[in-house]
Design an enzyme around this catalytic site. Structure first.
Site, PDB file in Angstrom:
ATOM      1  N   ILE A   1     -42.203 -47.297  24.807  1.00  0.00           N
ATOM      2  CA  ILE A   1     -42.545 -46.048  25.496  1.00  0.00           C
ATOM      3  C   ILE A   1     -42.941 -44.937  24.526  1.00  0.00           C
ATOM      4  CG2 ILE A   1     -41.169 -46.492  27.553  1.00  0.00           C
ATOM      5  CD1 ILE A   1     -38.946 -44.792  26.393  1.00  0.00           C
TER       6      ILE A   1
ATOM      7  N   ASP B   1     -37.766 -29.063  13.431  1.00  0.00           N
ATOM      8  CA  ASP B   1     -39.022 -29.633  13.919  1.00  0.00           C
ATOM      9  C   ASP B   1     -39.222 -29.297  15.396  1.00  0.00           C
ATOM     10  OD1 ASP B   1     -41.406 -30.975  13.651  1.00  0.00           O
ATOM     11  OD2 ASP B   1     -40.560 -32.960  14.009  1.00  0.00           O
TER      12      ASP B   1
ATOM     13  N   VAL C   1     -39.863 -46.116  20.024  1.00  0.00           N
ATOM     14  CA  VAL C   1     -38.870 -45.915  21.081  1.00  0.00           C
ATOM     15  C   VAL C   1     -39.173 -46.871  22.230  1.00  0.00           C
ATOM     16  CG1 VAL C   1     -37.808 -44.266  22.660  1.00  0.00           C
ATOM     17  CG2 VAL C   1     -38.643 -43.494  20.433  1.00  0.00           C
TER      18      VAL C   1
ATOM     19  N   GLY D   1     -44.010 -42.200  13.258  1.00  0.00           N
ATOM     20  CA  GLY D   1     -44.232 -42.612  11.885  1.00  0.00           C
ATOM     21  C   GLY D   1     -43.051 -43.347  11.287  1.00  0.00           C
TER      22      GLY D   1
ATOM     23  N   ALA E   1     -40.202 -44.537  13.462  1.00  0.00           N
ATOM     24  CA  ALA E   1     -39.518 -45.405  14.421  1.00  0.00           C
ATOM     25  C   ALA E   1     -40.321 -45.488  15.709  1.00  0.00           C
ATOM     26  CB  ALA E   1     -38.111 -44.879  14.706  1.00  0.00           C
TER      27      ALA E   1
END
Length: 548
Positions: A15, A132, A23, A19, A21
Site C-alpha cells: 500500500i 519531517d 508498507v 526510500g 521501507a
C-alpha cells in the site's frame, strides 16, 4: 516475500513505497484485525545508520499515545527483515486530498490544523521532535480525523544526531531555514513545517518551488512566504497571521511552542478577530536588501496620481457590480439552494457534495455519537435537513457515527484471571487492585470505569478498574456457637475460608457447652465478635462433641 511475517501478520498487499521501507496491508491472525506493516528494505539491513533511523521511528512512536498520531502495535525482526506494525488508517494523505480538491475551505483548514497541532504538542511534551512534518505524512480518515505518521527521522530533544546529514533530511519544501543552514532541529522547526502545511492547505500548493532542491532550500532562507490573502481574499487576516508567525525566519519572532499556535488556531475565526491587522515580523537582512532595491527602483519611476486614481475608481465600480451580481441583488440570481442529502457519507464526501451548492460543513460544531448499526465515520444526521432551502454559504451541522457500540457485561463475581483472558486483545486498559473482602480470593467485587450494562465504543481504548478479593475477612457472628457444626463448616468453606473441626471430650465441657447438644459448635476460634483474615496458614477452628 513470505506470506506471513513475525508468525502472525499475513501480508495482503503493498500500500506504500518509500526510500527506506515499504508498507503493506496485513492481517493480525492473533487479534483478528487489519494492520499496516512497514518492512525495511532488505539491502539496508546491514546499514547501521538506516537501522538506527528505523529503530528511532519505532521508539519515538511507541512512546506516544494520541488520537491524532498513528498507533504503533509491535516491532520486530524476522529472518533479517526489520518491521514495524502500526494502526491501519483507511483513507488518504493530506497531499492527495489537496490534489483532489484544491485549496480547502478556511474553517475546514483550521479544523485540520488544530488536530495536527495537537498531535505535535503530544510529541513535543514527550521530548520528541518530528523533523519531517509535511502533507505526505498526514493521513486523513474518512471522517476527517487527522493522523500524523512517519516518525522515521524523529529525534528526542536530548539525543545526539547520527550524521550531519540528519540536519537537512526533512523534505526540502517544508524545511525550516535554520535546518537548511545545518542547525539543530527543534520544536520551532516543527512549527515552521506546520506553517508551510497550513499555507499549502489554504492555497493548494507549497510556497517555494524550483527545479533543484538547493534552490528551494535557499528560498526558505532568503524569501518571504507569499501572502495567502493574495491568492484568497476570503481567508481572514487572523488566519494568515498564524502562518506568518509560524514561518517567521527569525526564531525570536516565531511561535515558541506549539501550544501558542494552538491557542491562536482556537480563536482565529471568532468575530472579535475578524478585523485583526496584518502581523509584521522582523525580516532577515537579505530580504531587507531586496526591499531597499525595490524602493530605490520605485523612486526612479514618478507616479502619475491622476491615472492611479482613475484606475482605482474603475476597479472599485467593477468589484461592486460583481458582488451585487453574485449576491443576486442584480441579475435575478437566487441566493437560495436546497440542502443535499449527505446522510451516510463521510465528512470528506459530504464536503465534496456541499461544495456544489455553495455550502460547507460546520467544522467547529461536529459531534460524534455511537450507534446501533452505523459504521464509524459516516454521517448519522445533519441540520438543516435535506431539501431545506438555505442561503449559499450556510454551515451544515453534522453528527458523525463514532462506531457501533457494545454493552459491557457484569464482571463482578468472576475470577480476575478469567476476565483478563476474556478481555485480552480488545481495546481495554485494565487496572486490577486487590481489596479485602469476604469473597473467594481472586473474585471481582467491584467494577469501575466502564460499568456493567454501560455502552462503550469497542474501536477506542476503554479503561476499566477491577477490584478483586485478595484475602477474605469475616466477622465471626454471635450465635455461631450452638449451630450444627456441619452447617457452619459448609458456610465458611464456601466463602473461601480454611476451617478445621475438632472433637472434644464431653466430660471436659461446662454445663452450658454441653447444653448445645452433640454435633453442634460448642467453641470457636477466633471467638464470636472477632474478625478473621484468611491469610497464609490461618484457619478457623470449630469444636464439638459427638453424639451417642
Amino acid at each position: 516475500m513470505a506470506d506471513t511475517i513475525g508468525k502472525r501478520y499475513q501480508i495482503i498487499k503493498l500500500i506504500g513505497k518509500g526510500g527506506m521501507a515499504d508498507v503493506f496491508l496485513a492481517h493480525d491472525t492473533i487479534l483478528a484485525r487489519d494492520v499496516a506493516v512497514k518492512i525495511m528494505h532488505g539491502d539496508l539491513s546491514g546499514d547501521e545508520i538506516a537501522l538506527e533511523r528505523f529503530r528511532r521511528e519505532a521508539n519515538a512512536s511507541t512512546s506516544l499515545s494520541h488520537p491524532n498520531i498513528v498507533d504503533i502495535y509491535d516491532v520486530g525482526e524476522d529472518n533479517g527483515r526489520y518491521y514495524i506494525v502500526m494502526e491501519y488508517v483507511q483513507g488518504f494523505t493530506l497531499k492527495k486530498l489537496i490534489q483532489k480538491r484544491g485549496p480547502l475551505p478556511t474553517r475546514e483548514s483550521v479544523w485540520l490544523m488544530g488536530q495536527l497541532a495537537s498531535a505535535l504538542a503530544e510529541a513535543h511534551r514527550n521530548g520528541i521532535i518530528h523533523r519531517d512534518v509535511k502533507s505526505q505524512n498526514v493521513l486523513i480518515k474518512p471522517d476527517g480525523t487527522v493522523k500524523l505518521s512517519d516518525f522515521g527521522i524523529a529525534l528526542a530533544n536530548d539525543a545526539m544526531q547520527i550524521t550531519g546529514e540528519d540536519a537537512v533530511i526533512g523534505s526540502v519544501h517544508y524545511l525550516a531555514p535554520e535546518c537548511v543552514k545545518g542547525g539543530q532541529a527543534s520544536v520551532q522547526s516543527d512549527i515552521y513545517s506546520l506553517g508551510i502545511v497550513f499555507y499549502e492547505v489554504l492555497t493548494g500548493d507549497v510556497p517555494f518551488k524550483g527545479d533543484q532542491a538547493v534552490k528551494i532550500a535557499m528560498k526558505h532562507i532568503k524569501d518571504v512566504i507569499p501572502s495567502v490573502r493574495a491568492y484568497r481574499s476570503d481567508v481572514p487576516q487572523s488566519v494568515e497571521n498564524i502562518i506568518i508567525k509560524a514561518t517567521a525566519k527569525d526564531l525570536s519572532e516565531r511561535y515558541k511552542s506549539i501550544s501558542e499556535m494552538i491557542a491562536d488556531l482556537s480563536v482565529c475565526l471568532k468575530e472579535e478577530h475578524k478585523n485583526d491587522p496584518k502581523l509584521v515580523v522582523r525580516e532577515p537582512e537579505l530580504e531587507k536588501e531586496k526591499q531597499q532595491e525595490e524602493e530605490e527602483q520605485n523612486d526612479k519611476q514618478p507616479l502619475n496620481y491622476t491615472v492611479l486614481i482613475g484606475i482605482i475608481s474603475v476597479v472599485s465600480i467593477l468589484l461592486v457590480l460583481i458582488v451585487l451580481f453574485l449576491s443576486g441583488i442584480i441579475g435575478g440570481k437566487s441566493k437560495l439552494v436546497k440542502v443535499p442529502d449527505i446522510q451516510g457519507m463521510t465528512v470528506i464526501e459530504a464536503q465534496d457534495s456541499l461544495d456544489e451548492y455553495g455550502l460547507t460543513v460546520d467544522y467547529s460544531n461536529i459531534t460524534r455519537e455511537m450507534t446501533e448499526s452505523t459504521e464509524a465515520g459516516l454521517i448519522i444526521r445533519f441540520t438543516p435537513e435535506k431539501d431545506t432551502e438555505v442561503e449559499k454559504g450556510t454551515k451544515i451541522e453534522i453528527v458523525v457515527s463514532e462506531g457501533v457500540y457494545e454493552t459491557m457485561e457484569d464482571l463482578t463475581g468472576k475470577n480476575i484471571e478469567v476476565v483478563r483472558e476474556q478481555l485480552a486483545g480488545k481495546n481495554f486498559r485494565i487496572e486490577a487492585k486487590p481489596v479485602e473482602s469476604d469473597q473467594l480470593p481472586g473474585t471481582i467485587v467491584l467494577q469501575e470505569g466502564v460499568k456493567p450494562n454501560e455502552k462503550y465504543n469497542p474501536n477506542t481504548i476503554n479503561y476499566i478498574t477491577l477490584s478483586y478479593s485478595e484475602y477474605p475477612t469475616i466477622l465471626i457472628q454471635f450465635g455461631t456457637v450452638g449451630r450444627p457444626v456441619d452447617e457452619v463448616y459448609n458456610e465458611l468453606t464456601d466463602a473461601g475460608f480454611t476451617v478445621y473441626t475438632n472433637t472434644v471430650d464431653k466430660n471436659t465441657l461446662t454445663e452450658k457447652e454441653q447444653s448445645y447438644g452433640a454435633n453442634h459448635v460448642v467453641r470457636i476460634n477466633p471467638d464470636e465478635g472477632n474478625y478473621f483474615r484468611q491469610e497464609g496458614n490461618a484457619a478457623i477452628y470449630l469444636y464439638y462433641y459427638e453424639g451417642e
